[in-house]
Design a protein around this motif. Structure first.
Motif, short mmCIF file in Angstrom:
data_model
loop_
_atom_site.label_atom_id
_atom_site.label_comp_id
_atom_site.label_asym_id
_atom_site.label_seq_id
_atom_site.Cartn_x
_atom_site.Cartn_y
_atom_site.Cartn_z
N ALA A 189 16.64 8.93 6.74
CA ALA A 189 15.27 8.84 5.99
C ALA A 189 14.74 7.59 6.03
N ILE A 190 13.34 7.16 6.34
CA ILE A 190 12.74 6.18 6.51
C ILE A 190 11.58 6.25 5.28
N ALA A 191 11.22 5.16 4.54
CA ALA A 191 10.08 5.41 3.81
C ALA A 191 9.14 4.02 3.87
N ILE A 192 8.02 4.22 4.24
CA ILE A 192 6.86 3.27 4.51
C ILE A 192 6.64 2.73 3.02
N THR A 193 6.89 1.31 2.84
CA THR A 193 6.60 0.90 1.63
C THR A 193 5.37 -0.07 1.46
N GLY A 194 4.83 -0.40 2.89
CA GLY A 194 3.60 -1.16 2.80
C GLY A 194 2.87 -1.04 3.94
N VAL A 195 1.42 -1.04 3.73
CA VAL A 195 0.68 -1.26 5.16
C VAL A 195 -0.65 -2.05 4.67
N LYS A 196 -0.69 -3.35 5.21
CA LYS A 196 -1.61 -4.05 4.81
C LYS A 196 -2.33 -4.95 6.08
N MET A 197 -3.34 -5.45 5.88
CA MET A 197 -3.91 -6.60 6.78
C MET A 197 -3.89 -7.83 6.29
N LYS A 198 -3.38 -8.76 7.08
CA LYS A 198 -3.39 -10.18 6.89
C LYS A 198 -3.90 -11.01 8.12
N LYS A 199 -4.68 -11.77 8.09
CA LYS A 199 -5.32 -12.51 8.91
C LYS A 199 -5.64 -11.77 10.36
N GLY A 200 -6.20 -10.51 10.24
CA GLY A 200 -6.51 -9.97 11.13
C GLY A 200 -5.36 -8.90 12.05
N GLN A 201 -4.18 -9.12 11.29
CA GLN A 201 -2.97 -8.51 12.00
C GLN A 201 -2.70 -7.22 10.83
N LEU A 202 -1.91 -6.24 11.45
CA LEU A 202 -1.55 -5.09 10.36
C LEU A 202 -0.05 -5.35 10.38
N ILE A 203 0.55 -5.26 9.19
CA ILE A 203 1.74 -5.33 8.59
C ILE A 203 2.07 -4.16 8.14
N VAL A 204 3.30 -3.47 8.71
CA VAL A 204 4.13 -2.31 8.33
C VAL A 204 5.15 -2.76 7.40
N GLN A 205 5.64 -2.61 6.39
CA GLN A 205 6.83 -2.69 5.78
C GLN A 205 7.55 -1.34 5.58
N TYR A 206 8.85 -1.26 6.03
CA TYR A 206 9.59 0.03 5.89
C TYR A 206 11.15 -0.42 5.10
N GLU A 207 11.62 0.74 4.55
CA GLU A 207 12.94 0.85 3.97
C GLU A 207 13.45 2.14 4.59
N LEU A 208 14.94 1.92 4.66
CA LEU A 208 15.88 3.08 4.82
C LEU A 208 16.24 3.59 3.72
N GLY A 209 16.21 5.17 3.92
CA GLY A 209 16.93 5.95 2.65
C GLY A 209 18.36 5.78 2.58
#
Length: 209
Positions: A189-209
């Motif tokens: 299992a993978i959980a997406i913990t964050g999707v955000k924009m910062k200085k024109g870039q997309l940052i996706v954060q994730y965790e393993l279950g």
């Protein structure tokens, strides 16, 4: 030059030759082998740990074409048994393979992955927008990850112009020197913990279950 056996082998135990052993900082010893199963820190992935001849390997680093193993005690020159910490190797492979999936899913929405950090507890992929970049939502990523992992696609490896490439099933292969699961079902299992924009870039954060 150290032969990197982890490029083409999932073995966690094997034999090698100690070529040199020299004192390093903080009481550690830098050991060079003719070949290694240990993945050095790099490519967004932590290094393997384990033992050489029963002596703890604290960390592994790349220096040019050489892989250095920092041990807790000196080792004599000659043959030695390598033993990878299998649980750590499997954990790092799961994080890395999961990160590759997120990188590809971002590409399907017009984003280009430019930086990846596959460390346990700190997983994130950074993207820059392409000319046709679309909105990327956590729900989309989460649903697609579930689908891909359930498909249990097998890993495939190939060499293109001397560069190792890793992919899964029919998904694109990418140049990569890291370790990966043999099949996507092993990611779990993978959980997406964050999707955000910062200085024109997309940052996706994730965790393993």
């Amino acid at each position: 030059m150290t032969e990197r056996r982890y490029y083409y082998s999932d073995d966690v135990q094997g034999q090698a030759q100690v070529l040199s052993c020299a004192p390093a900082e903080a009481g550690a010893y830098a050991v060079e082998l003719d070949a290694t199963l240990f993945h050095p820190q790099g490519g967004g992935q932590p290094s393997d740990v384990g033992t050489l001849g029963g002596v703890a390997v604290l960390r592994v680093q790349q220096q040019g074409d050489t892989v250095l193993h920092f041990t807790a005690a000196p080792l004599p020159l000659g043959p030695v048994t390598m033993q990878i910490d299998e649980a750590q190797r499997r954990l790092h492979a799961r994080w890395h393979s999961g990160g590759h999936l997120i990188g590809w899913l971002g590409e399907t929405r017009g984003w280009r992955p430019v930086k990846a950090h596959h460390w346990p507890g700190e997983g994130r992929i950074t993207f820059t927008p392409g000319p046709d970049a679309q909105t990327v939502e956590a729900n989309f990523l989460q649903a697609e990850l579930v689908r891909l992992i359930a498909a249990d696609l097998p890993r495939r490896q190939q060499a293109v112009e001397g560069m190792r490439q890793v992919g899964f099933g029919e998904l694109p292969a990418y140049g990569c020197g890291g370790t990966h699961v043999a099949r996507l079902g092993e990611v779990g299992a993978i959980a997406i913990t964050g999707v955000k924009m910062k200085k024109g870039q997309l940052i996706v954060q994730y965790e393993l279950g």
